[in-house]
Scaffold this active site. Structure first.
Site, mmCIF file in Angstrom:
data_model
loop_
_atom_site.group_PDB
_atom_site.id
_atom_site.type_symbol
_atom_site.label_atom_id
_atom_site.label_comp_id
_atom_site.label_asym_id
_atom_site.label_seq_id
_atom_site.Cartn_x
_atom_site.Cartn_y
_atom_site.Cartn_z
ATOM 1 C CD GLU A 209 -0.819 0.125 4.239
ATOM 2 O OE1 GLU A 209 -2.204 -1.241 3.425
ATOM 3 O OE2 GLU A 209 -1.583 0.423 4.840
ATOM 4 C CG HIS A 247 -2.492 0.510 7.595
ATOM 5 N ND1 HIS A 247 -2.214 -0.236 6.570
ATOM 6 C CD2 HIS A 247 -3.287 -0.296 8.606
ATOM 7 C CE1 HIS A 247 -2.801 -1.264 7.345
ATOM 8 N NE2 HIS A 247 -3.416 -0.911 8.319
#
Lengths: 289, 381
Positions: A209, A247
């Protein structure tokens, strides 16, 4: 075969008396994992789900021959719990806890360089070798034993990709969530290295990611060192710069580092097909096998 | 968590880092009173959490009362990149001959803090890093030992700081590292460190961001946190405790887990739609939290259609279904079409509970996203 965990792995759960620790201990036992002990200061002598609890990790290792730990300790104490596990000479520590202060992790990271123990996480879903052992919070029923390795920074994205594989009858050797924090123990490269060395793993899925440069380093490693084919996926193509996407580690910085484009092009240059959708990742794996 | 310049400067001053004399003001009169005490020239600086304030017109220099009034008028109440300025820092103007950069941050690739010094201060340091990386001297720090004095000297000399200022710049760097460590900062920097015409070395700006995960052990800093939302929706998300980012499209997105939510956004884009937001309900969400998430997305006027994508690990499908029912049953008419996709833990139980008169159900992620994109197109027409 598998990497990092199998049915010989003997697990001590740190924080076994807490809500999460207790629930997932039950789930891990149901899956068939050898959970042999719990460790919680002040709770030695108790039992949770039939598992004996000790005051220290050291006692748990001494009495039950634990070889790996799973950390469900709250963030304020998680750094210390990881240190305790690292100083007890275990093979593997899996830190599930989300929200560990980054400077605590910098100190842990320093210690990691001095010991043989591997750390997964923190802020990770854990690791599973289907049919043998599950350390963490992954839903066991979506996994099937097979010949594809999987490594991912995100938990639920792992489940998505795994279900796309399992639906096609493609099973997994081991699936690993390395965690979404800025400083983590096991990196993509560490996991890829282990999959490359595993004769049973015939192909690998790597789900990255935005944020950081781990995926770019992984691409370099794949190009230079891997014969096992790898298919990739990168989440966050539509993420705006400067905004943290959930995150702590998932952020495209102001100067444009950590973008999805940079990661996708690095992987493509290394010969790794990067799917536009999770389905396309499964297509690539099917082509490899 | 970001501190304002004035907050960071108070902390710097306490630590013995030289900063210009300054006062905080929230009105034109307040600014004029402050300048009367501090004297001219004075810098009038917007206190908002935005980088590049100077370029955006948020910092002005006043050399007399008319200019001070004009600057205060212009800056107070102005919109700076989406934030309204309600306070300014009035600061003694510094007659400088040179500007440096000094900072400490976490190098996530190395997993270690890094100290950085450059003689090319006063401009965007990320731009310097891109165009002339050699101009920034760096020294990695072992977090177990901290910044050794020799390392502070080394990075200052490596940056080419002239000998007559090296001692003062080194002292600022060492104090910054101590503050970084003691306060669990994620970044701390002074840009610029000004070298004055009188050969003084002064911290003219101050950036200090704190690791939010460490705020539990810094209650004093937690108290300094001030709401800084760009819009009411982000404020609401803060109250509900969601990870939320508003974007500019019209397909609202709710999911669990950062990676999967990002993927859902990417798929909306891939199938020709435009994502309206990122909303992660987190792991193990109960019914109420699910209902709050729907409320969030419904209250965004840009949203024409919603996709709810859950892959349960610790999140249970039945809880999610309950929350969706609760949120939707209170409406006579569903405000925006909702597509639901449930997989993983208790997904089957969830599908049994889910009131399918109120939502559209799809079995796979791809189908759910395509349907939501189609809904958005239809509603927008």
């Amino acid at each position: 075969m598998s990497i990092f965990v199998d049915d010989d792995t003997r697990v001590v759960v740190q924080g076994i008396t807490g809500g999460e620790g207790k629930f997932h201990t039950q789930q891990m036992l149901d899956y068939g994992t050898n959970v042999v002990a719990g460790a919680v200061p002040g709770k030695g002598g108790q039992e949770v789900e039939g598992v004996p609890v000790y005051d220290t990790v050291d006692q748990a290792v001494e009495a039950e021959d634990a070889t790996a730990s799973v950390v469900f300790v709250p963030p304020a104490f998680a750094g210390d719990a990881i240190f305790e596990a690292l100083d007890t000479d275990l093979d593997l520590v899996v830190a599930i806890t989300e929200g560990v202060p980054t400077q605590d992790m910098a100190k842990v990271n320093k210690r990691l360089g001095e010991v043989d123990t591997k750390l997964l996480g923190p802020n990770c879903p854990g690791i599973i070798t289907p049919g043998e052992a599950k350390l963490g919070i992954l839903p066991g029923n979506i996994f099937e034993s097979g010949n594809v390795g999987l490594v991912s920074r995100s938990g639920t994205l792992t489940y998505q990709v795994v279900s796309n594989l399992t639906e096609r009858g493609i099973g997994q050797t081991t699936a690993i969530g390395i965690g979404g924090d800025p400083i983590i123990g096991t990196s993509f490269v560490d996991a890829l290295e282990a999959f490359e060395a595993d004769p049973e793993t015939d192909a690998v899925v790597m789900c990255g990611e935005i944020g950081g440069e781990d995926e770019e380093q992984a691409a370099k490693y794949i190009a230079e060192n891997m014969d096992t084919p790898v298919a990739g996926f990168i989440a966050g193509r539509t993420a705006p710069p400067g905004k943290r996407m959930g995150h702590a580690g998932a952020i495209v910085s102001g100067s444009g580092t950590g973008t999805a484009e940079s990661k996708i092009s690095a992987l493509n240059d290394a010969g790794v097909p990067v799917g536009d959708t999770p389905e396309e990742v499964a297509d690539s794996i099917e082509d490899f096998l | 968590m970001k501190l304002h310049e004035y907050q960071a400067k108070e902390i710097f001053a306490e630590a013995g880092i030289p900063v210009p004399e300054s006062q905080l003001a929230d009105s034109v009169e307040g600014v004029l009173d402050a300048v009367a005490e501090i004297g001219y020239p004075a810098a009038i600086k917007a206190q908002v959490h935005v980088g590049g304030r100077g370029k955006a017109g948020g910092i002005k220099i006043a050399t007399n009362e008319d200019e001070a009034r004009e600057a205060a008028d212009a800056i107070l109440g102005m919109d700076l990149k989406g934030y309204t300025v309600d306070r300014v820092l009035v600061e003694q103007g510094v007659d400088f001959v040179d500007e440096y950069y000094v900072g400490v941050t976490m190098d996530r690739g190395e997993g270690k803090p890094v100290a950085m010094v450059s003689t090319k201060g006063g401009v965007d340091i990320e731009q310097v890093a891109e165009e002339d990386p050699e101009a920034i001297a760096q020294e990695h720090i072992d977090p177990a030992f901290g910044l050794h004095p020799y390392q502070a000297r080394k990075v200052v000399y490596d940056a080419g700081v002239p000998a007559e200022y090296a001692r003062d710049v080194t002292s600022i760097l060492s104090k910054l590292y101590d503050l970084y460590e003691d306060n669990d900062a994620s970044d701390i920097e002074v840009n610029p460190v000004m070298i004055t015409a009188d050969d003084d070395v002064i911290a003219a700006d101050a950036v200090m961001n704190i690791d939010e995960d460490a705020l539990f052990r810094h209650p004093d800093l937690a108290e300094m946190e001030e709401d800084a939302y760009q819009n009411d929706l982000e404020r609401k998300a803060g109250e509900y405790g969601f990870d939320y980012v508003r974007l500019s499209g019209n397909t609202g997105i709710i999911g669990n887990g950062a990676g999967l939510v990002m993927t859902t956004l990417d798929l909306v884009d891939y199938y020709g739609g435009t994502p309206a937001n990122f909303l992660d309900i987190g792991g193990g969400a109960k019914a109420e939290r699910v209902a709050n998430a729907l409320d969030m997305v419904f209250s965004d006027e840009n949203v024409d259609s919603v996709v709810f994508n859950i892959f349960g690990g610790i999140t249970r499908g039945d809880e999610v279904a309950k929350g969706i029912n609760e949120a939707l049953e209170q409406f006579d008419e569903i405000p925006k079409p909702v597509v639901v996709r449930l997989a993983g833990t208790n997904a089957k139980e969830g599908m049994e509970i889910l009131n399918t008169d109120l939502v559209q159900v799809e079995a796979t992620l791809a189908e759910a996203v395509q349907r939501a994109v189609k809904n958005a197109e239809e509603v927008a027409q």
